[in-house]
Design a protein around this motif. Structure first.
Motif, short mmCIF file in Angstrom:
data_model
loop_
_atom_site.label_atom_id
_atom_site.label_comp_id
_atom_site.label_asym_id
_atom_site.label_seq_id
_atom_site.Cartn_x
_atom_site.Cartn_y
_atom_site.Cartn_z
N VAL A 78 0.91 -0.96 0.02
CA VAL A 78 0.05 0.13 -0.16
C VAL A 78 0.69 1.19 0.09
O VAL A 78 0.62 2.27 -0.71
CB VAL A 78 -1.04 -0.04 1.26
CG1 VAL A 78 -1.69 1.49 1.21
CG2 VAL A 78 -1.87 -0.93 1.03
N GLN A 81 2.36 1.82 -3.38
CA GLN A 81 1.54 1.96 -4.37
C GLN A 81 1.16 3.54 -4.51
O GLN A 81 1.12 4.13 -5.45
CB GLN A 81 0.20 0.97 -4.31
CG GLN A 81 0.43 -0.22 -4.78
CD GLN A 81 -1.08 -0.83 -4.39
OE1 GLN A 81 -1.55 -0.71 -3.61
NE2 GLN A 81 -1.64 -1.21 -5.75
N ALA A 82 1.31 3.99 -2.99
CA ALA A 82 0.65 5.27 -2.97
C ALA A 82 1.60 6.39 -3.18
O ALA A 82 1.47 7.70 -3.34
CB ALA A 82 0.27 5.49 -1.60
N GLY A 110 1.11 -4.55 -6.47
CA GLY A 110 1.20 -3.40 -6.64
C GLY A 110 1.65 -2.83 -7.97
O GLY A 110 1.50 -1.54 -8.30
N HIS A 236 -8.14 4.66 -0.71
CA HIS A 236 -8.71 4.02 -1.71
C HIS A 236 -7.62 2.68 -1.98
O HIS A 236 -8.27 1.78 -2.16
CB HIS A 236 -8.89 4.99 -2.95
CG HIS A 236 -9.98 6.08 -2.63
ND1 HIS A 236 -11.16 5.75 -2.68
CD2 HIS A 236 -9.56 7.20 -2.50
CE1 HIS A 236 -11.75 6.92 -2.75
NE2 HIS A 236 -10.88 7.93 -2.42
N LEU A 237 -6.20 3.00 -1.91
CA LEU A 237 -5.42 1.85 -2.05
C LEU A 237 -5.29 1.02 -0.96
O LEU A 237 -5.50 -0.41 -1.24
CB LEU A 237 -3.96 2.44 -2.23
CG LEU A 237 -3.68 3.27 -3.66
CD1 LEU A 237 -2.52 4.08 -3.40
CD2 LEU A 237 -3.74 2.30 -4.65
N SER A 241 -6.35 -2.99 -2.00
CA SER A 241 -5.33 -4.02 -1.71
C SER A 241 -5.93 -4.94 -0.66
O SER A 241 -4.95 -5.68 -0.08
CB SER A 241 -4.02 -3.35 -1.28
OG SER A 241 -3.61 -2.42 -2.42
#
Length: 353
Positions: A78, A81-82, A110, A236-237, A241
């Motif tokens: 997470v 990804q962010a 990811g 949201h991620l 996830s």
């Protein structure tokens, strides 16, 4: 068939395989019981998650925000990804957990490219980072956007605050952000003897994965965003996830129990002290070589393969590099002096055979 719960193991048996083998600290279990009963709003709008935010700010500064998740791999995926675009890449040590021990999750879940660098001790340096920090305008190459370090490292070594500051300054100068995998961040803080902010928020770390499970929690970690400008769409991620807990209060209250007082440091200091005791005990044993400085709760050693195999029948632990005969011995918050002394005695006996 029995339908009632019963114990299926001997709670007196402990090994040196992983701090994940340890149970939950009694104070953690008490905190979970405290949070139980009645109704609390789901998905993080509960009182425990709200209070956790204030505790995290007290440790990391006023801009810090915690996003509780289920596990360490989830926290790392997470976080990364962010911090990246779809075409982004992450520079990390070849030995990094995100590269070696997460089943390809950063790549598969990811969608990230990992750019790895061999290191002698698990630690990146500005010079090592530059082996992969290039090609930002090359559409044929994944773009380096994040540098990920681990504190303490997978080899049990600890970065100093100045070392992390140098990495952050170097990375930021090149337009990259810095993520810190803190699965054992408490052990690093205990080893350094400084507040956790001195090697995270104060030296430029943008996002960290804060570990609880290896330090006495039943389950649960947190993504801690230190620099809000470094991330996008965290909530949201986390959901995308599969890391959003509906009954989040039971994750948050564990982190609260660790961080509100000194439980996180008590547990880590004890585990580190047991690793030092173990290292001192095995140093004097002929045929055993300690491979890296023992700075946290891990001891890496090299010894004859047949000795390790016999010893594994008496205590659980893992080979790190079976071909070379390298092993890893981990200590936990519940490791006792008697556990360590019994292990050292067993090692001496197996060496002597």
């Amino acid at each position: 068939m029995r339908t009632d719960a019963r114990r299926h193991h001997d709670p007196q048996i402990r090994g040196f395989a992983s701090d994940n083998y340890a149970g939950a600290h009694p104070e953690i279990l008490a905190a979970i019981a405290l949070a139980n009963g009645g109704h609390q709003i789901a998905y993080g709008e509960d009182d425990y998650t709200e209070n956790l935010q204030q505790i995290v700010k007290g440790h990391f500064g006023p801009t810090a925000e915690a996003f509780p998740v289920f596990n360490g791999t989830g926290a790392n995926v997470v976080s990364l990804q962010a911090m990246t675009d779809r075409w982004g890449a992450v520079i990390c040590a070849e030995s990094a957990h995100i590269n070696v021990d997460e089943g390809g999750a950063p790549e598969r879940v990811g969608g990230l490219k990992l750019l790895t660098v061999p290191t002698p001790d698990g630690k990146l340096t500005p010079e090592l980072i530059d082996r992969q920090a290039y090609g930002w305008d090359d559409e044929h190459r994944a773009m380096p956007q994040v540098v990920s370090i681990t504190q303490n490292t997978e080899l049990g070594t600890v970065y100093t605050p100045d070392e992390i500051r140098a990495i952050c300054e170097h990375s930021h100068e090149r337009g990259m952000k810095v993520h810190l995998d803190g699965a054992r961040i408490a052990n690093a803080a205990a080893s350094l003897g400084v507040p956790v902010c001195t090697f995270t928020s104060e030296v430029g770390v943008d996002v960290l994965s804060f570990g609880g499970t290896k330090n006495g929690a039943l389950f649960g970690e947190a993504v801690v965003v230190l620099n809000p400008d470094a991330v996008r769409a965290m909530k949201h991620l986390r959901k995308l996830s599969m890391q959003l807990a509906s009954k989040m209060r039971f994750v948050s209250v564990q982190l609260e129990a660790l961080l509100a007082g000194d439980l996180w440091l008590r547990n880590a200091r004890h585990a580190n002290a047991m690793a030092q005791r173990l290292a001192e005990g095995v140093r004097a044993v002929d045929g055993v070589e300690i491979l890296y400085p023992v700075q946290a709760n891990a001891v890496f050693a090299r010894l004859p393969h047949d000795v390790s195999e016999r010893l594994q029948k008496r205590f659980r632990f893992y080979f790190w590099d079976e071909t070379a005969g390298d092993v890893r011995w981990m200590c936990s918050f519940d490791t006792t002096e008697d556990d360590v002394d019994a292990f050292v005695l067993a090692l001496k006996e197996e060496i002597a055979k």
